[in-house]
Design an enzyme around this catalytic site. Structure first.
Site, PDB file in Angstrom:
ATOM      1  N   SER A 125       0.834  -1.205   0.000  1.00 44.11           N
ATOM      2  CA  SER A 125       0.000   0.000   0.000  1.00 44.11           C
ATOM      3  C   SER A 125       0.864   1.249   0.000  1.00 44.11           C
ATOM      4  O   SER A 125       1.974   1.259   0.563  1.00 44.11           O
ATOM      5  CB  SER A 125      -0.870  -0.018   1.259  1.00 44.11           C
ATOM      6  OG  SER A 125      -1.468   1.225   1.470  1.00 44.11           O
ATOM      7  N   TYR A 150      -2.110  -1.413  11.149  1.00 46.08           N
ATOM      8  CA  TYR A 150      -2.387  -1.918   9.797  1.00 46.08           C
ATOM      9  C   TYR A 150      -1.272  -1.499   8.840  1.00 46.08           C
ATOM     10  O   TYR A 150      -0.700  -2.328   8.118  1.00 46.08           O
ATOM     11  CB  TYR A 150      -3.741  -1.395   9.279  1.00 46.08           C
ATOM     12  CG  TYR A 150      -3.815  -1.374   7.775  1.00 46.08           C
ATOM     13  CD1 TYR A 150      -4.004  -2.551   7.058  1.00 46.08           C
ATOM     14  CD2 TYR A 150      -3.625  -0.187   7.060  1.00 46.08           C
ATOM     15  CE1 TYR A 150      -4.015  -2.537   5.672  1.00 46.08           C
ATOM     16  CE2 TYR A 150      -3.633  -0.171   5.677  1.00 46.08           C
ATOM     17  CZ  TYR A 150      -3.829  -1.346   4.990  1.00 46.08           C
ATOM     18  OH  TYR A 150      -3.823  -1.331   3.623  1.00 46.08           O
ATOM     19  N   LYS A 154       1.911  -3.732   6.618  1.00 47.90           N
ATOM     20  CA  LYS A 154       2.319  -3.678   5.206  1.00 47.90           C
ATOM     21  C   LYS A 154       3.826  -3.443   5.097  1.00 47.90           C
ATOM     22  O   LYS A 154       4.524  -4.071   4.297  1.00 47.90           O
ATOM     23  CB  LYS A 154       1.551  -2.569   4.472  1.00 47.90           C
ATOM     24  CG  LYS A 154       0.060  -2.851   4.311  1.00 47.90           C
ATOM     25  CD  LYS A 154      -0.196  -4.057   3.410  1.00 47.90           C
ATOM     26  CE  LYS A 154      -1.645  -4.451   3.355  1.00 47.90           C
ATOM     27  NZ  LYS A 154      -1.898  -5.753   2.760  1.00 47.90           N
TER      28      LYS A 154
HETATM   29  C1  UD1 Z   1      -6.980   4.364   3.913  1.00 47.81           C
HETATM   30  C2  UD1 Z   1      -5.700   3.955   4.582  1.00 47.81           C
HETATM   31  C3  UD1 Z   1      -4.889   3.119   3.624  1.00 47.81           C
HETATM   32  C4  UD1 Z   1      -5.694   1.942   3.156  1.00 47.81           C
HETATM   33  C5  UD1 Z   1      -6.940   2.482   2.465  1.00 47.81           C
HETATM   34  C6  UD1 Z   1      -7.824   1.358   1.970  1.00 47.81           C
HETATM   35  C7  UD1 Z   1      -5.073   5.725   6.149  1.00 47.81           C
HETATM   36  C8  UD1 Z   1      -4.107   6.813   6.456  1.00 47.81           C
HETATM   37  N1  UD1 Z   1      -4.907   5.082   4.992  1.00 47.81           N
HETATM   38  O1  UD1 Z   1      -6.639   5.283   2.894  1.00 47.81           O
HETATM   39  O2  UD1 Z   1      -3.745   2.661   4.268  1.00 47.81           O
HETATM   40  O3  UD1 Z   1      -4.931   1.182   2.272  1.00 47.81           O
HETATM   41  O4  UD1 Z   1      -7.674   3.271   3.402  1.00 47.81           O
HETATM   42  O5  UD1 Z   1      -8.533   0.755   2.981  1.00 47.81           O
HETATM   43  O6  UD1 Z   1      -5.963   5.453   6.919  1.00 47.81           O
HETATM   44  N2  UD1 Z   1     -12.887  10.871   3.555  1.00 47.81           N
HETATM   45  C9  UD1 Z   1     -13.893  11.758   3.884  1.00 47.81           C
HETATM   46  N3  UD1 Z   1     -15.051  11.260   4.417  1.00 47.81           N
HETATM   47  C10 UD1 Z   1     -15.251   9.927   4.648  1.00 47.81           C
HETATM   48  C11 UD1 Z   1     -14.217   9.021   4.302  1.00 47.81           C
HETATM   49  C12 UD1 Z   1     -13.048   9.532   3.774  1.00 47.81           C
HETATM   50  O7  UD1 Z   1     -13.764  12.975   3.703  1.00 47.81           O
HETATM   51  O8  UD1 Z   1     -16.315   9.554   5.154  1.00 47.81           O
HETATM   52  C13 UD1 Z   1     -11.638  11.389   2.984  1.00 47.81           C
HETATM   53  C14 UD1 Z   1     -10.416  11.063   3.808  1.00 47.81           C
HETATM   54  O9  UD1 Z   1     -10.193  12.053   4.772  1.00 47.81           O
HETATM   55  C15 UD1 Z   1      -9.338  11.017   2.717  1.00 47.81           C
HETATM   56  C16 UD1 Z   1     -10.083  10.511   1.479  1.00 47.81           C
HETATM   57  O10 UD1 Z   1     -11.467  10.752   1.745  1.00 47.81           O
HETATM   58  O11 UD1 Z   1      -8.873  12.308   2.455  1.00 47.81           O
HETATM   59  C17 UD1 Z   1      -9.871   9.029   1.230  1.00 47.81           C
HETATM   60  O12 UD1 Z   1     -10.148   8.324   2.440  1.00 47.81           O
HETATM   61  P1  UD1 Z   1     -10.219   6.717   2.493  1.00 47.81           P
HETATM   62  O13 UD1 Z   1     -11.084   6.227   1.392  1.00 47.81           O
HETATM   63  O14 UD1 Z   1     -10.585   6.342   3.883  1.00 47.81           O
HETATM   64  O15 UD1 Z   1      -8.758   6.241   2.138  1.00 47.81           O
HETATM   65  P2  UD1 Z   1      -7.357   6.661   2.807  1.00 47.81           P
HETATM   66  O16 UD1 Z   1      -7.535   7.217   4.153  1.00 47.81           O
HETATM   67  O17 UD1 Z   1      -6.615   7.473   1.802  1.00 47.81           O
END
Ligand code: UD1
Length: 336
Positions: A125, A150, A154
């Protein structure tokens, strides 16, 4: 050629099984259904017309693992997806994460050595980079202190693979995924999060479907054009195809090093609000969202330099953000 896919009924695993079968590989799946449903086996069969072999056991069970490999001695390569992946849960249950994610890997590699199976593709990842100092991030960027157990599994798994490769005949490719989203064009397989989704895309589609009331956008004070965080979202079918190329590279002995690492992203970064806008555009709806504070542990921005995968693997992501949001929505609608 027979490929073992661990976690083959999960989100990325199931899409990879479909692509492997379409490319002519025989597939056998090990999946203990800890975060997947047995129905996915039928959906895969519906898409490809071929039922993959299937075994249900826990790969962190050494005895069960040994028994499987003793009875299945014709495997040419392994794509190892099976792992826990919920960041927040890993903070509360670190030992469960280390035990499951690392013991399963070590059990597999022990058996690869015993049974002379040389080829391993591992799902890593972009989390190993943390917040990179230079964007787009290359494979040479330093790996940073993991934000969660987690993420640490990795990073540790990469080290375990690297050390094992240097001491044995094992060859391995680690694929560092950016943010996989979207679903198969048939809408038969896709992401099936248990309970309230943590990730952005399933939260968007469940909000639009009325399952969740409102999407919270985490933070608008980041140093980005619209203030929301940026990620490199990649269509799961593009990601699945990278695995077929990687496993072929190993079984056909075209790898240049015994252990290789590739970024698998599109090379484009999209902010949270840009993803929301894409969703609204392709579905012609308004999404109910509100801006809230930052989520703990989130990084500001990351996107991939994909030159190495593009040039060395001859792989390139083909699907754009609108295809990602559209296919995720089509899958959500098909679930009803
Ligand atoms: C997360 C994990 C990553 C993992 C991936 C897949 C972290 C730091 N990283 O990535 O290691 O491989 O999930 O499971 O936790 N967001 C919102 N609202 C929401 C959900 C997300 O605004 O309800 C935003 C988050 O703040 C982020 C983006 O959307 O900026 C993507 O979030 P998400 O899909 O959870 O992935 P990551 O956090 O990038």
């Amino acid at each position: 050629m027979k490929i073992l896919v661990t976690g083959g009924l999960g989100y990325i695993g199931s899409h990879t099984v479909v692509e492997l079968q379409s490319a002519g590989f025989d597939v056998v799946i090990i999946d203990n259904l800890s975060n997947s449903k047995i129905e996915v086996l039928d959906k895969i069969t519906q898409i490809t017309g071929i039922k993959p072999g299937y075994f249900n056991f826990d790969l962190s069970n050494k005895t069960a693992c040994e028994e499987f490999f003793s009875n299945n001695n014709n495997i040419d390569g392994i794509i190892h997806f099976a792992a826990y992946k919920a960041v927040g849960e890993s903070v509360n249950k670190p030992l469960m994460y280390y035990r499951n994610n690392l013991e399963s890997l070590m059990n597999i590699m022990d058996n690869m050595n015993i049974h002379n199976i040389a080829n391993l593709v591992f799902s890593s990842s972009c989390t190993v980079y943390g917040q990179p100092d230079v964007l787009p991030v290359t494979e040479q960027a330093p790996r940073k202190q993991a934000e969660s157990p987690y993420g640490n599994t990795k990073k540790m798994a990469e080290d375990i693979i690297q050390d094992t490769v240097y001491s044995s005949d094992l060859k391995a490719i680690a694929l560092r995924y950016f943010n996989p989203v979207g679903a198969h064009p048939t809408a038969l397989i896709g992401e099936l999060p248990l309970g309230v989704p943590n990730n952005l895309m399933p939260f968007i589609t469940q909000t639009a479907a009325g399952i969740r009331e409102q999407l919270s956008v985490f933070g608008e004070d980041y140093d980005t054009a619209d203030g929301t965080a940026i990620r490199d979202y990649i269509h799961v079918v593009d990601l699945a195809k990278a695995h077929i190329i990687a496993v072929k590279r190993l079984v056909e002995k075209n790898n240049k090093l015994d252990y290789e690492i590739f970024n698998i992203g599109t090379g484009n970064g999209y902010s949270v609000l840009e993803v929301v806008k894409s969703f609204e555009r392709v579905t012609n709806t308004k999404l109910n969202y509100k801006i809230v504070g930052r989520r703990e542990g989130d990084i500001e921005k990351v996107w991939a330099n994909t030159d190495f995968a593009n040039n060395e693997l001859g792989w390139k992501a083909e699907k754009d953000i609108d295809e990602m949001t559209a296919s995720a929505w089509k899958f959500q609608l098909a679930l009803k």
